[in-house]
Structures are given as structure tokens and as C-alpha cells.
Design a protein around this motif. Sequence first.
Motif, PDB file in Angstrom:
ATOM      1  N   TRP A  92       0.365  -1.063   0.145  1.00 29.71           N
ATOM      2  CA  TRP A  92       0.167   0.135   0.177  1.00 29.71           C
ATOM      3  C   TRP A  92       0.952   1.136   0.370  1.00 29.71           C
ATOM      4  CZ3 TRP A  92       0.589  -3.828   3.301  1.00 29.71           C
ATOM      5  CH2 TRP A  92       1.357  -3.294   4.901  1.00 29.71           C
ATOM      6  N   HIS A 128       7.567  -3.329   4.267  1.00 31.04           N
ATOM      7  CA  HIS A 128       7.441  -4.168   4.647  1.00 31.04           C
ATOM      8  C   HIS A 128       7.680  -5.240   3.592  1.00 31.04           C
ATOM      9  CE1 HIS A 128       4.876  -2.105   7.726  1.00 31.04           C
ATOM     10  NE2 HIS A 128       4.072  -0.952   6.677  1.00 31.04           N
ATOM     11  N   GLU A 175       0.453  -5.789  10.855  1.00 28.89           N
ATOM     12  CA  GLU A 175      -1.043  -5.702  11.326  1.00 28.89           C
ATOM     13  C   GLU A 175      -1.967  -6.455  10.172  1.00 28.89           C
ATOM     14  OE1 GLU A 175      -1.547  -1.254  10.426  1.00 28.89           O
ATOM     15  OE2 GLU A 175       0.045  -0.722  12.262  1.00 28.89           O
ATOM     16  N   ASN A 183       2.615  -1.451  17.392  1.00 23.38           N
ATOM     17  CA  ASN A 183       2.052  -0.199  16.112  1.00 23.38           C
ATOM     18  C   ASN A 183       1.291   1.150  16.232  1.00 23.38           C
ATOM     19  OD1 ASN A 183       3.830  -1.484  13.987  1.00 23.38           O
ATOM     20  ND2 ASN A 183       2.581  -1.412  12.767  1.00 23.38           N
ATOM     21  N   TYR A 184       2.491   2.038  17.281  1.00 25.77           N
ATOM     22  CA  TYR A 184       1.637   2.552  17.790  1.00 25.77           C
ATOM     23  C   TYR A 184       0.514   2.604  19.140  1.00 25.77           C
ATOM     24  CZ  TYR A 184       1.959   3.994  13.166  1.00 25.77           C
ATOM     25  OH  TYR A 184       2.569   3.994  11.741  1.00 25.77           O
ATOM     26  N   GLU A 195       6.406   0.759  15.488  1.00 25.14           N
ATOM     27  CA  GLU A 195       5.691   1.564  14.665  1.00 25.14           C
ATOM     28  C   GLU A 195       5.173   2.609  16.088  1.00 25.14           C
ATOM     29  OE1 GLU A 195       3.150   1.740  11.048  1.00 25.14           O
ATOM     30  OE2 GLU A 195       4.327  -0.360  10.469  1.00 25.14           O
ATOM     31  N   TRP A 249      -4.354   7.592  14.892  1.00 24.74           N
ATOM     32  CA  TRP A 249      -3.467   6.315  15.747  1.00 24.74           C
ATOM     33  C   TRP A 249      -2.149   6.315  16.175  1.00 24.74           C
ATOM     34  CZ3 TRP A 249      -5.133   7.109  10.048  1.00 24.74           C
ATOM     35  CH2 TRP A 249      -3.749   7.506   9.492  1.00 24.74           C
ATOM     36  N   TRP A 305       7.572   5.953  12.816  1.00 19.42           N
ATOM     37  CA  TRP A 305       6.763   5.837  11.426  1.00 19.42           C
ATOM     38  C   TRP A 305       7.429   6.960  10.980  1.00 19.42           C
ATOM     39  CZ3 TRP A 305       6.035   1.246   8.365  1.00 19.42           C
ATOM     40  CH2 TRP A 305       5.540   2.050   7.582  1.00 19.42           C
ATOM     41  N   TYR A 329       8.188   9.187   2.393  1.00 17.03           N
ATOM     42  CA  TYR A 329       8.085   7.655   0.607  1.00 17.03           C
ATOM     43  C   TYR A 329       7.189   8.220   0.093  1.00 17.03           C
ATOM     44  CZ  TYR A 329       4.583   5.427   4.110  1.00 17.03           C
ATOM     45  OH  TYR A 329       3.905   5.632   5.362  1.00 17.03           O
ATOM     46  N   GLU A 331       1.050   6.315   0.279  1.00 20.92           N
ATOM     47  CA  GLU A 331       0.155   7.095   1.365  1.00 20.92           C
ATOM     48  C   GLU A 331       0.558   8.227   1.679  1.00 20.92           C
ATOM     49  OE1 GLU A 331      -0.332   3.412   4.724  1.00 20.92           O
ATOM     50  OE2 GLU A 331       1.658   4.206   3.916  1.00 20.92           O
ATOM     51  N   PHE A 366       5.277  11.457   6.812  1.00 23.13           N
ATOM     52  CA  PHE A 366       5.845  10.750   8.809  1.00 23.13           C
ATOM     53  C   PHE A 366       6.963  10.913   8.473  1.00 23.13           C
ATOM     54  CE2 PHE A 366       2.350   8.013   6.385  1.00 23.13           C
ATOM     55  CZ  PHE A 366       1.167   7.851   7.715  1.00 23.13           C
TER      56      PHE A 366
HETATM   57  C1  GAL Z   1       0.201   1.653   9.444  1.00 21.52           C
HETATM   58  C2  GAL Z   1       1.304   0.509   8.684  1.00 21.52           C
HETATM   59  C3  GAL Z   1       2.119   0.864   7.885  1.00 21.52           C
HETATM   60  C4  GAL Z   1       1.809   2.489   7.267  1.00 21.52           C
HETATM   61  C5  GAL Z   1       0.729   3.134   8.924  1.00 21.52           C
HETATM   62  C6  GAL Z   1       0.446   5.007   7.925  1.00 21.52           C
HETATM   63  O1  GAL Z   1      -0.563   0.671  10.309  1.00 21.52           O
HETATM   64  O2  GAL Z   1       1.799  -0.273   8.925  1.00 21.52           O
HETATM   65  O3  GAL Z   1       2.700   0.459   6.743  1.00 21.52           O
HETATM   66  O4  GAL Z   1       0.378   2.568   6.615  1.00 21.52           O
HETATM   67  O5  GAL Z   1       0.254   2.777   8.976  1.00 21.52           O
HETATM   68  O6  GAL Z   1       0.449   5.102   8.850  1.00 21.52           O
END
Ligand code: GAL
Length: 813
Positions: free
Chosen positions: A209, A398, A454, A505-506, A527, A557, A580, A585, A588, A602
Motif C-alpha cells: 500500500w 514491509h 497488522e 504499532n502505535y 511503529e 492512530w 514511522w 516515501y 500513502e 511521516f
Molecule cells: C501503519 C502501517 C504502515 C503505514 C502506516 C501509516 O498502520 O503499518 O505501513 O501504512 O500505518 O500511518
Amino acid sequence: MDDGLTRREILAASAVALAVPATLANATPGTAATPEPRRRERLTNWRFHLGHAADVEKDFGFGRDQRTFAKAGQAAEAAAPKFDDSGWDEVVVPHDWAVALPFAAGSPVKGSDRGAAHGFKAIGREFPQNSIGWYRTPIEVTASDKGRRIWLEFDGVFRDAIIFVNGYDVAREESGYAPFGVRIDDFLDYGGGPNVVTVRADATLGEGWFYEGAGIYRHVDLVRADRLHVPQWGTFVRSELGPDGALVHFATDVLNSRDVPASGSLHQSLIGPDGEVAAVLPSMSFQLPPGQQRTLEQQTLLRAPRLWSLDQRNLYRLRSEIYEADRLVDSTDTRFGVRTIYFDAERGFFLNGKPVKLLGTANHHDHAGVGTAIPDALHRWRVARLQEMGSNAWRSAHNPPATALLDACDELGMLMVCEQRINSSSDEAVSQLERMIRRDRNHPSVILWSLGNEEPHQATERGARINAELQEHVRQLDPTRPTTFAMDQGWDNGVGRVVDVLGFNYRTNQIEAYHERHHAQPVIGTETGSTVATRGEYANDPARHVLRAYDTEHPWWATTAEEWWTIVSDRPYIAGGFVWTGFDYRGEPTPFDSLPSISSQFGILDTCGFPKDNYFYYRAWWRPDQPLVHLLPHWNWPGREGQPVEVWAHGNTDEVDLRLNGRSLGRKRMPRNRHLVWNVAYAPGRLEAVGFNDGRAVARDVRETTGPARSVELTVDRRTAKAGEVVIANAAVVDSRGRTVPTADNLLRFAASGGRVIGVGNGNPNSLEPDAASDRRAFNGLAQAIVRVGRGPVEISVSGAGLASSGLRIVGL
Ligand code: GAL
């Protein structure tokens, strides 16, 4: 490693105007890591054609009715050795064709298709003519090669690759990230050729993604060896540290691919970091029936090992030689480091028995100008940028990283988390996992295998089952490294009950409660903070898709830098965290998911690796021994005289005094892991922050109101480079006193006589200017060119209308 020149560049640099056969152009002197009889060549020079998948007649007959398979050796016209490819482009691999494609509006919905998620490049189902790429390269094969094993090693092709040799369809690889090997000796012509390798890559479908590039974006090597040899990834070195030294274990595969039995002996030796022989192992004899492979295991005690660490990157080499009687038939070198790693549920990560907090960033693998085709020197440069900030760990998100990136991490001292792309226990996914581990397990920088990110099944019993199976494969292939999984919910269940090191992640603020419930489980933040910011911008402007670069903006998030780091820094049981992301990049584009936004925001650094202000937050607290103050914003606010400006200082000194035009606006104590704020009535001039420790001024930063842009200044990462390598050339638009004009957006032109500008960028997430160009607007004062060096000196210059230009010379090595 040599990044290669196109044939035209070689000719231009050569005094003799004779055509250099591509095979010679491809030969990379000095890259044969091992002496004959094994020979390794890097295939850098290819011809490339952007295919016409929409029209099967034009796709070189590939796939037309049953023709591909009807007759051996006639898979596609373009795969025939005598096919005329003289009209195709000359390209140097690594090569990403997507980066040169135009932008096109696709679906604005993030993550839904190739549109926004992939950075709006005109590739994918809607653009079939841009989604197939064909590559060809001749290889030199002589009569003396007959009877040898000859194979190709691909480090990554995006994606759905078909490999042809002399018209034969010899391999298919669907993964865009997994490395693979292809045996080709059966298909070669040993009687004078021609011999041609053709690759058809199909990037119609994506795997992620995020921007993924297209084509042969990593190295390709051609290897010739005796039929009795150590196969690709056939060695594994691991070590245990004890009171007497390091016990080093070696497992070396020997393959007899002859049609008769073979007997011989394996002679192995260790070459130390100083280049001297550190140990000679007893030879081991073997007998192998035809077609059989065996793993020969040995160990040796290094009494005074020179350990690999973040500061001392001591690298050893295992030399594995196969002899038949006294004839050397194969020789291969494996680089490794002696070190131990350990995750403790209460005390975090340990390297060589000492605690090391993982000060990490997660990164995708594209850069301004070149997309995913990152030259080796640029990998090193990117690692070095993060190290300067104090970072010591990188999560390859990833997907498996490039070997060249791992080499850079080994050499520079950056820890690495290697991640599998597909979280499945299907045969295909397991094969991809296995190939990553076999390729990467000798790199001392690698500390964790990440099985997934995730995934929707993360908290389920099925997810647990699948990942338990994957983990079993990991244990077989590498019992020395733990597994992790980046979860964004359900940590108490599913995969959370399987992997060795749990990834958050978060939701960093939920780790403490989790730790209370699971005292025995090591934890990392896979992350963590995710401040979104546009470099050099200090006011949110949704209409322009611009975000203020204070540490305040973040998606729901995620948190700011300060919010996550204040949690993690004081809790030893959290082994560390990965921001993150380190670099912006493509793809997204968050939170603006429509054009002109083509990149994420980011990054701590932008897509060029120019630091945003948050870089200095991390630099302050990740390198607390180096006094620092950093001021933001810039001080060019014409028309805003007398109005309040929010001034921040990042830094790590005890106190910071802010001065405007020589007058103190107040000295403040810097709270640990935080920042300082003043509200300042704007007056042009000089804004200065002075950092004090124990009452002594130890650090300083200044923002001055600049004059208009007068000239452009060039800096390069180094002044000497080998032919084929790249240098990173940064341009700053400056005023008459050499101060960067922080709002300058002049159009700049880069030139490189004796070399080539292979791509440009400026870090603007909303720029639709082409990357494959030599012109670029400055964005908030800065722009960048990636320049490939030729055989002689290279004069790099940068100019802009109405600006004094500048240039400098790179000397070839
Ligand atoms: C996370 C995901 C990352 C990126 C990120 C954006 O959930 O693992 O690949 O999409 O969110 O905030």
C-alpha cells in the motif's frame, strides 16, 4: 560495488572510440569476492523496453495463444538471442521504470488501489502500456564454461518476473521483493553465442500500500562455478560468546550437481577484520553421490574475537574451498560478524551482553530521483543520515531489504529488522521467507525476523497457527534470532502469543498495561511516533496540502515524537521503538490523499534526506552527550512585523536563552525529552538560541532574516568516487551572505560533465515535477541531484536564472 555506466557513458569516457561489448561493460573488476575458479560478475548494463501489455501482438509474441510453450526455446520474440534490441534504451541496473512515469489521477482512496497508495504513478491495471517492462543483456560464454554450473542471482525484481535465456522460459518469480537464483547453464551456447538473458517484469499488480517501483531495481549477478560447489546461500555462520572466547559454528552446504559421484574435501579458513588469517579449520572430506547435497558442520574457538558492535564493525570472512585431490574446484567467501544478541523482557535488548536501546526508524526503500533503484552509495548515505541523528536501528518495512542495504548496515553499525512481505504459511510464502533468511542470516546487523505487519488475522487463532508454522521454519533456518510481528491490536491473543518479541504499532501508551499482564514477554514499538510535517513549513495549509513542521500534527492512530519517546525512554522493558518513518516515501500521502500529494509526510527526513525540524528533537535526546540547540521556524516573515510567532527550541542543554536582535527573551530550563516554546513578536533580524550546561554556553543556533536569493551553492557527500558510483549533490539557494533562503523555490539546473544526473528531487510532497530530469525547483531553499560518476573527473554544477551558479569536481578513483 560498482553501480555501472551505460555503454554510451563508457564510450564517452573511453579514449578509444571502439564499441565495448556489453559483456565487458558488465564485467565488474574487483567484485569477484572470491578468486577463480568461481567467477561472479555483476550485470549492470541492460537494454530496456517499456512493453505494450495491452496489445499481445506487441508484447513480443509473449503469451500469444500457446506459443510460449509450443516449441522449446521460442518463448517470445524479444527473448531470442538474435532479436534486434538496438532501439531499446540503455539502462543501468538497479533500475526503476516507474519513477520516470508521469503522474496520473487514480482512486483518491488511500490503500484502495495503485492511485494514491502508490504515489499516483501511471502504472497498474488502468495503464497496461506502462506496466510491463522488458530487459535484455548479452552475457559472454566461452567453450571453457561448458560443463560448469552457471546461475543468475537476482536480489529483487518488481514483480512477476519471467526470466528467459536464449528464448527459453527458465524461471518465474512472482515476489517483488524476495531474492532468487536461476540456473541457466543448460540453455547456453558454448560455441560462440550470442547468449542473451531477457527479463519480463509485470508490475500490473502491487503487493503493498506504498510506492513499490517497477523492474530490476536491485542487483543481478552471474555466477560460474564447478558442478561440485557451495550453492547460493549455502553457508551459515553463528557464534556463541563464552568465558574462553567465541565458539563459532559453520554449516556449509556442498552440492554435487555432476552426474557421477564426487569425493573431495572442504577446506575452510577465517580471515580476520585486519585481513590476516585468523584460523584455519581442519579439512573435512566428503563423498557425494550424483545430485546430492550435504551440510558439513565445523566449529572453532576464537580466543580473542574482535566483536562486531555499533562502534567497532569488525567483520570476518569465512573462506570455503572445495578441493578434489589437490585441485581447487570452488571457493566462496562469506562475510560475518561475531556478536551476541538477546532480548530480555525486563531489561530490553542486549548486544554483546550490554544493553542497547533500539533507537529506530521504519523505512520503505525509495528515494528522490531514483525511486526504488537505490544505488549502493545512496544506501550508505541514507544509513549515515539516520546515524547522525543518533538512530541505531532500521526496520525494513514491509519487505526484505536490499543486500546492499544490509552490507551498509554491517559496515556502518546499524541494526536491522528484516521483514517478510507475505504473512502466510503457503508454500510460496514460506519459500520467500526461507530465501530471505538464507540470504540475510550471516549479516551481523540483522537482529530480528519480522513475520508480518497488522495482518487482519493477527489476533486470531488462525493467525497464531500460521505464524507458529512460520516461526518453526525460522527456528530451522536460524536458531539465533528471535521473531517479531508488528501488531496494532489484540496483543494478548493470536500472533501475540506466538512470536518472541511482541511488536506494538502505535498505542505506545498501552505497552505498560500489557507488560503488567505479560512480564515474561519482550516488547518493542515496531511503529511509534508518526508526526506528519512538511519540511520548512510552519503553518497548516490544507489547501496547499502543507503541514506545520512543529511536532504537533499526527494521524489519530499515532503520536508525536515527544509523546512516544517520553514513554519509551524511561522504561527499560521496552527494548526500543521504530518511528514511522525515517524518510518520507512515495505513496500513502497522509493526511492529504489526493493530488498533488504524492508522498507521505511521516518522515523525520524528507524524500531527499533533508532533515525536518523533528530530526533535531531525536538528535537531541538520542545523542544526549552532544550538546545541541535547534531553533524553528525560519525568520523570514515579511509583513508580519509585530505579530506573534511560535518559536520552538529542540535541544538537550540544561537551559536555553532565546535572543532577538541581541535582546534576551528569557532563559528557560529544558525539560528532559521535551522542547521549549516562546511567543515572539516578529521583528526581522537575528533570532538566536544559546544552550547552557552548568552555566556555560555549549550550543547555539541562529535563524536570520535573509536577503533575496543571489546564488546557488552546491555540496556533495564526497569528492572522490569510483566509476559507476553515485554522489549525492545538494543545492541550497542562498542570499548575498551565503544564508539559505528558507522560502526559495527557484528553478535549478544540475549538470554533470563526465558523469550523469540520474535523478533529482526537492523533498516537496506535493511536487509533480519529473524525477528523471536534471531540472528541479528548490523547495524551501533546497534541491538534490543524484549523479553517477564516469571514468574520469566529473564537473558537477548547479545554476538558476538570475543566480550565481556553483560547481565542483569529483575525482574518479
Ligand atoms: C501503519 C502501517 C504502515 C503505514 C502506516 C501509516 O498502520 O503499518 O505501513 O501504512 O500505518 O500511518
